[in-house]
Design a protein around this motif. Sequence first.
Motif, PDB file in Angstrom:
ATOM      1  N   SER A 110       0.807  -1.210   0.000  1.00 22.65           N
ATOM      2  CA  SER A 110       0.000   0.000   0.000  1.00 22.65           C
ATOM      3  C   SER A 110       0.845   1.267   0.000  1.00 22.65           C
ATOM      4  O   SER A 110       1.562   1.529  -0.958  1.00 22.65           O
ATOM      5  N   GLU A 111       0.841   2.077   1.083  1.00 22.28           N
ATOM      6  CA  GLU A 111       1.406   3.433   1.054  1.00 22.28           C
ATOM      7  C   GLU A 111       2.912   3.514   1.260  1.00 22.28           C
ATOM      8  O   GLU A 111       3.469   4.606   1.264  1.00 22.28           O
ATOM      9  N   ILE A 134      -4.883  -4.684  -2.698  1.00 22.36           N
ATOM     10  CA  ILE A 134      -5.907  -4.234  -3.637  1.00 22.36           C
ATOM     11  C   ILE A 134      -6.509  -5.387  -4.426  1.00 22.36           C
ATOM     12  O   ILE A 134      -7.654  -5.303  -4.895  1.00 22.36           O
ATOM     13  N   ASP A 135      -5.775  -6.494  -4.583  1.00 22.66           N
ATOM     14  CA  ASP A 135      -6.244  -7.600  -5.431  1.00 22.66           C
ATOM     15  C   ASP A 135      -7.528  -8.252  -4.914  1.00 22.66           C
ATOM     16  O   ASP A 135      -8.501  -8.379  -5.671  1.00 22.66           O
ATOM     17  N   PRO A 136      -7.589  -8.675  -3.661  1.00 25.83           N
ATOM     18  CA  PRO A 136      -8.851  -9.260  -3.187  1.00 25.83           C
ATOM     19  C   PRO A 136      -9.985  -8.250  -3.119  1.00 25.83           C
ATOM     20  O   PRO A 136     -11.153  -8.611  -3.278  1.00 25.83           O
ATOM     21  N   VAL A 181      -3.113 -14.021   4.880  1.00 29.96           N
ATOM     22  CA  VAL A 181      -1.946 -13.148   4.719  1.00 29.96           C
ATOM     23  C   VAL A 181      -2.354 -11.816   4.105  1.00 29.96           C
ATOM     24  O   VAL A 181      -1.997 -10.748   4.597  1.00 29.96           O
ATOM     25  N   LEU A 182      -3.126 -11.859   2.999  1.00 28.89           N
ATOM     26  CA  LEU A 182      -3.492 -10.638   2.293  1.00 28.89           C
ATOM     27  C   LEU A 182      -4.354  -9.717   3.153  1.00 28.89           C
ATOM     28  O   LEU A 182      -4.325  -8.496   2.989  1.00 28.89           O
ATOM     29  N   GLN A 183      -5.147 -10.298   4.045  1.00 28.31           N
ATOM     30  CA  GLN A 183      -5.999  -9.493   4.916  1.00 28.31           C
ATOM     31  C   GLN A 183      -5.442  -9.428   6.336  1.00 28.31           C
ATOM     32  O   GLN A 183      -6.165  -9.129   7.284  1.00 28.31           O
ATOM     33  N   SER A 184      -4.169  -9.724   6.477  1.00 32.54           N
ATOM     34  CA  SER A 184      -3.544  -9.776   7.801  1.00 32.54           C
ATOM     35  C   SER A 184      -3.360  -8.376   8.380  1.00 32.54           C
ATOM     36  O   SER A 184      -3.244  -7.392   7.633  1.00 32.54           O
TER      37      SER A 184
END
Length: 513
Positions: free
Chosen positions: A138-139, A184-186, A297-300
């Motif tokens: 992300s940032e 951003i993918d999910p 992991v992606l939403q961790s």
Amino acid sequence: MTDPKKSAVDRFLNSVERVGNALPDPTTLFALMALGVIVVSGIAAQFDLAVAHPKTGEMVAPVSLLSIEGLHRIMTSLVTNFTSFAPLGTVLVALIGIGVAEVSGFIGALMRLLVLNAPRVLLTPIVVFCGVMSNAASEVGYVLLVPLAGLIFLAAGRHPVLGVAAAFAGVSGGYSANLVLGTIDPLLAGLTQEAARIVDPTYVVSPMANYYFMFVSTFLITGLGWWVTERIVAPRFPAYQGATGEQDKVQPLSAAEKRGLKYAAVVGIVLTALVVWGLVPETGFLRKLGASGQDAVLQSPFLIGIVSFIFVAGVLLGIAYGIGAGTVKSDRDVIKGMSQQMSTLGGYMVLVFFAAQFVAFFNWSNLGLIMAIEGADVLKAMGLHQIPLFVAFILLSATINLAMGSASAKWALMAPVFVPMFMLLGYPPEVTQTAYRVGDSVTNIISPMMSYFALIIAFLQRYLPGAGIGTLVSTMLPYSVVFLIGWTLLFVLWLLAGIPVGPGSPLSLPVAP
């Protein structure tokens, strides 16, 4: 008098810069734009400009802020508009940690190490590539890599603006390219799946729906960013004329500095081991509770709260280096680093205040939503097919991106219109999402609506005190144009070759009778 040696491109970009910088100061401009939204919303509310929301079917009408209710909302939300503006907290928290690493000397020593060991010719592609890869977190790229790249280029004897531009191009212009999945993918896949189920209630869109295309795009953006930096932007910034001293020259590392880097390396290894331990095992303490597989992991909390990790890492690495190098002798040195970094953000804080008001007013008025829906309806009515249809869709996405900064917000609006429509024409949702991501990325670097646009201007002003919106737009416009052409061409060739855009992504769908 115009320099006859300058190319047509140089003259055009210089004109763009002059026109842009003739505008008021960015802070004043955002204030005027906020007032303009109030006035325009009042005028628009007097006309029948309502449109149907493509997802809910509800009518979306302009909301007048030039009213008693609007005045009350502005007065009661002025503070929260500022304090809740997403980039504000991110920048402040990250820079507190980075300040310790910078004042201790860790960042400077690390930069010199990179410059002394990396071939100068590879600095640009490495910076662009790192910018693209930073999107997974992300940032991070905006608050860490962009200013760091400017300092790296300065230490290497090149104009620091080139480093800022190359990093910004990778981070923002290459937003949808990456070798790994990001947050951003999910998010986009979920919106696409919801839109696809308007036509097929059982349709499933994977977060890896665009992975093959985005993997290849990483190298495309790196190459294009390298070419634009060296061939178009570099001639405009041949040498840095700012004040420099001995500390800006690349000197060999001293024994104390090498010792400090070793201490920092040990801390870095420990932090990396903790992250791996927390993310890789199924029971890892950094994984999302109750989730499994890649979602864990992606939403961790690690990826969602990556700024917190930057803060902790910056403080610990700075302290470790400072102890080894002898630059940190007490807690006062640590606090000094935090305070010194914050003291440089006064101008940015003022600019963000007015930028936050403008963005909030624009959203409240529904003007951006109405503009996006009307633009989508025009494209839908054109009746184009495959290549021209998707090229037009990419151009529309790129244009709407100039008025609406959030990738997910735009897709939440556009997906219910275009995903079902393209499905009925035989085009899979995964392909439609890929085209959207191309258009959404390429104009980030020239859009004042992009959340970190003001921050990048602040970074430029460190080296170009008179820099404004025109300076940034004229510097980044070549990247935007080249990325748009190159990425669109790759997408067209991809369609013609019949290659899936991701694992399990279909190439076509049955056409509705």
